[in-house]
Design a protein around this motif. Structure first.
Motif, PDB file in Angstrom:
ATOM      1  N   ASP A 225       0.838  -1.202   0.000  1.00 17.86           N
ATOM      2  CA  ASP A 225       0.000   0.000   0.000  1.00 17.86           C
ATOM      3  C   ASP A 225       0.875   1.254   0.000  1.00 17.86           C
ATOM      4  O   ASP A 225       0.614   2.192  -0.754  1.00 17.86           O
ATOM      5  CB  ASP A 225      -0.906   0.027   1.237  1.00 17.86           C
ATOM      6  N   ASN A 226       1.875   1.281   0.859  1.00 15.74           N
ATOM      7  CA  ASN A 226       2.743   2.457   0.970  1.00 15.74           C
ATOM      8  C   ASN A 226       3.485   2.749  -0.323  1.00 15.74           C
ATOM      9  O   ASN A 226       3.675   3.919  -0.686  1.00 15.74           O
ATOM     10  CB  ASN A 226       3.729   2.311   2.122  1.00 15.74           C
TER      11      ASN A 226
ATOM     12  N   GLU B  64       3.139   6.235  -2.357  1.00  9.88           N
ATOM     13  CA  GLU B  64       4.326   7.024  -2.679  1.00  9.88           C
ATOM     14  C   GLU B  64       4.443   7.297  -4.180  1.00  9.88           C
ATOM     15  O   GLU B  64       4.778   8.414  -4.592  1.00  9.88           O
ATOM     16  CB  GLU B  64       5.583   6.324  -2.174  1.00  9.88           C
TER      17      GLU B  64
END
Length: 74
Positions: free
Chosen positions: A3-4, A8
């Motif tokens: 997810d990160n 990003e």
């Protein structure tokens, strides 16, 4: 892809974006709200995200992606 990592990638191109990925592995539904979508058709909004995520899609890090795009006033 995590997810990160998705958040990003998208925020690197659309700094104001609120990004909410939902999924795991290479299959995601990604909700994105951004001022960059103002005045753009749904197709154009999705094209922006496809361009941003193109390297991850081509490498197979992402495979099945569904977008839910909105402008801040929606």
């Amino acid at each position: 892809m995590t997810d990160n990592e998705i958040i990003e990638l998208i925020q690197a191109e659309l700094p104001d974006a609120r990004v909410r990925p939902d999924g795991e592995g290479c299959n995601f539904r990604i909700a994105v709200t951004s001022n960059a979508f103002v005045g753009k058709s749904l197709l154009q909004q999705h094209q922006i995200l496809n361009r941003i995520l193109k390297p991850a899609l081509e490498s197979g890090e992402l495979h099945a992606v569904t977008f839910d795009t909105r402008t801040p006033d929606n």
